[in-house]
Scaffold this active site. Structure first.
Site, PDB file in Angstrom:
ATOM      1  N   THR A  76       2.096   8.685   5.728  1.00  0.00           N
ATOM      2  CA  THR A  76       1.275   7.478   5.779  1.00  0.00           C
ATOM      3  C   THR A  76       0.795   7.173   7.194  1.00  0.00           C
ATOM      4  OG1 THR A  76       1.125   5.200   4.938  1.00  0.00           O
ATOM      5  CG2 THR A  76       3.133   5.800   6.165  1.00  0.00           C
ATOM      6  N   GLU A 116     -10.487  -6.969   8.926  1.00  0.00           N
ATOM      7  CA  GLU A 116      -9.132  -6.878   8.375  1.00  0.00           C
ATOM      8  C   GLU A 116      -9.057  -7.435   6.953  1.00  0.00           C
ATOM      9  OE1 GLU A 116      -4.996  -5.734   9.226  1.00  0.00           O
ATOM     10  OE2 GLU A 116      -7.037  -5.119   9.710  1.00  0.00           O
ATOM     11  N   ASP A 172       0.794  -1.229   0.000  1.00  0.00           N
ATOM     12  CA  ASP A 172       0.000   0.000   0.000  1.00  0.00           C
ATOM     13  C   ASP A 172       0.830   1.285   0.000  1.00  0.00           C
ATOM     14  OD1 ASP A 172       0.873  -0.701   2.533  1.00  0.00           O
ATOM     15  OD2 ASP A 172      -1.008  -0.266   3.549  1.00  0.00           O
TER      16      ASP A 172
END
Length: 620
Positions: A547, A442, A338
């Site tokens: 992030t 999740e 990601d």
């Protein structure tokens, strides 16, 4: 008279047939007329499995009624409930109440951490105790990768205090960090976690303290002598051994803050962990005038980039740092990859290096070609809604049918490149999952319409994308989304001394842990969503979030380096400065596709498509 009767009979027959066709289109799925169809834009090779069958889903058999304005079930009043709930202006007084509720949520977690857990790293909110590294079990990486015995939650929360305008507590917290925190600890931590949570927060707080404009109020510290910057350098130096003795330049995943890389260290690391250090290390280098930190972080990014597939342009999720062999060949947008994509773009935004944007644009093109499924346009046409799946990096073939909650960050990244329409659709999918469970599991299996991994550790990614989409569109829909999220957190995760991880999103059982990112990100993005007058939005400064949600100013000092170019042979090829219009999405349907002003108070996604998504996750 006979011919008139004949004409009248034919007219009634025609009306009857029209009525029957409408009934079929409205009730087609229940009558067996609904057809499943594969994703649009399939990857090379064999087709992927289709979406699960969902009652009332918009399929080819009843598109006629959708085009005539019907809703997801294609009845005459379809979609009205979405418009009634989400359309129109959002009352200012309600927005102010939600802003205060978000601030109160942060305060409740922060105050309880300081009361019951400090100076330990985290708060156990159920039993009102502190938590540090698991010394008894060094293999407990879920804890030890993150907790370094350095008051993690306090450090991670510093800039949230400033963003919320609490100058007195910010100044008190900074002094506590300076006076009590040391990195000279026998703690083995993950390089990535220490960088984004600790190093990034120290740099953010330092930038806030030294900002001559002081947009958040008086956040200055009396007799401040760059202590947080020196602490950031001390931590980064302790992380540098991870970059030594690696044949590829890709760092080891963990270091001991006293002794360096452990003798039994793992040679395998994830792409995001190794390739998402450039923003923090680059800021540190430019503040210090020392290229070392940016150089090692940029070398790691380039090493990973060189290992991408020649056929697809994709990267895997786990790599051997000595051989460069891909151990994990899954390519997706969630865990393991990601923030690698995120930091390619954000490094360009901060530092202005053309090569970073070129890498991002190439990566985004590969993502669109191989990971994206569904109809081409978010808000028009037939087919399944856009979704990004996990594929084999070499073939582009589907590897599984789950997505993870970390992927919910991606709509926010799409906002930064102007691909707002596509961001709207992907965000709606994750919001539908949230509405079903009151949290994001999740992992969610889109084929089975059920969670694969059931816990929710108070992650911020959906809130982050909601905030950024609101900033891009100013559509009140996203304020409603934020209200839903805030209410769910209060209802399902609040406990005696804070907010707890959900162990099971269906049963709502809890784990006794409040991760530091809940205060540094989740609460911050909720607060900013509802605080229209915040200096982040009104001061005239330009800000970017790391992030981990740490705020950094985008200004000229980070664009200019005080040293010779790190990779001179490549900088020569990329010496030409980017033109403003070169920062754009590589989506097949839009380049910098923004939402028109006339849609500001309409649903960002047509109600027929919202209903379709809700049905696909089993919500209705």
């Amino acid at each position: 008279m006979q011919w008139r009767s004949l004409v009248l009979g034919l007219l009634l027959l025609r009306l009857g047939l029209h009525g029957l066709l409408w009934l079929v289109s409205a009730l087609g799925p229940g009558l067996g007329f609904h057809q499943r169809f594969p994703f649009a834009l399939p990857p090379r090779g064999a087709p992927d499995p289709p979406w699960p069958r969902a009652a009332g889903r918009c399929g080819r058999a009843h598109w006629g009624c959708l085009l005539r304005g019907g809703g997801g079930g294609c009845g005459p009043a379809g979609g009205d409930e979405y418009e009634k709930r989400y359309s129109g202006a959002f009352p200012p007084q309600l927005r102010a109440q939600l802003r205060d509720a978000a601030r109160g949520m942060f305060a409740f977690g922060y105050d309880n951490y300081m009361r019951h857990a400090f100076p330990q790293d985290e708060l156990n909110p159920v039993h009102c105790r502190g938590r540090g590294p698991d010394r008894a079990d060094p293999s407990n990486l879920n804890i030890n990768d993150v907790l370094g015995n350095y008051s993690l939650t306090l450090i991670d929360a510093l800039d949230t205090l400033a963003v919320m305008g609490n100058s007195s507590e910010f100044q008190k917290a900074v002094k506590l960090v300076i006076d009590t925190v040391s990195f000279d600890k026998d703690s083995t931590v993950q390089v990535f976690e220490a960088t984004i949570r600790v190093l990034g927060s120290l740099l953010s707080a330092h930038i806030i303290i030294t900002d001559a404009k002081q947009p958040f109020g008086d956040m200055t510290i009396k007799d401040y002598d760059d202590e947080l910057l020196h602490m950031a350098r001390d931590l980064a130096v302790r992380l540098l051994p991870a970059f030594e003795n690696t044949k590829t330049g890709i760092p080891y995943p963990r270091v001991n803050l006293k002794t360096g890389v452990p003798p039994d260290s793992n040679n395998e690391t994830c792409t995001a962990g190794a390739g998402s250090l450039l923003v923090e290390f680059g800021i540190l280098s430019r503040l210090l005038g020392d290229s070392t930190f940016e150089w090692v972080a940029r070398r790691a990014v380039k090493a990973l980039w060189s290992l991408r597939s020649n056929d697809t342009g994709l990267l895997g999720n786990v790599v051997n740092i000595q051989t460069g062999h891909w151990v994990g060949k899954q390519s997706g947008l969630g865990a393991g990859l990601d923030s690698f994509y995120e930091y390619l773009l954000k490094s360009y935004i901060l530092f202005g290096k053309k090569e970073d944007l070129e890498m991002f644009n190439d990566a985004y093109r590969s993502i669109q070609n191989y990971l994206r499924r569904g109809r081409e346009a978010c808000n028009e046409g037939e087919g399944d809604p856009p979704l990004y799946v996990n594929v084999n990096m070499f073939s582009g073939q589907l590897m599984n049918t789950w997505i993870d909650s970390l992927q919910a960050f991606f709509p926010g990244l799409q906002v930064l490149i102007g691909d707002v329409e596509d961001a709207i659709c992907l965000h709606a999918f994750y919001y539908a999952i949230w509405k079903r469970y009151g949290a994001l599991p999740e992992r969610y299996n889109w084929q089975l319409q059920a969670p694969d991994v059931l816990f929710y550790p108070l992650r911020p990614e959906l809130v982050e994308s909601t905030y950024l989409l609101y900033q891009a569109t100013k559509n009140p829909f996203y304020l409603h989304v934020g209200m839903d999220i805030l209410q769910s957190l209060e209802k399902y995760t609040k406990v005696k001394c804070g907010y707890a991880t959900l162990h099971h999103v269906i049963e709502k059982s809890k784990e006794d842990r409040m991760e530091s990112f809940f205060l540094s990100e989740t609460c911050k993005y909720l607060y900013l969503l509802f605080d229209e007058e915040n200096p982040v939005h009104k001061s005239g400064n330009k800000y970017m979030f790391t992030t981990e949600g740490h705020i950094v100013s985008v200004d000229k000092r980070f664009r200019d380096s005080l040293w010779q170019d790190t990779f001179p042979e490549e900088e020569e090829r990329n010496a030409e400065k980017l033109k403003p219009n070169e920062l754009k999405a590589m989506n097949s349907s839009s380049n910098c596709n923004r939402v028109p002003d006339e849609r500001r108070y309409l649903l960002p996604l047509k109600s027929i498509y919202m209903r379709q998504i809700d049905q696909m996750v089993g919500l209705i």
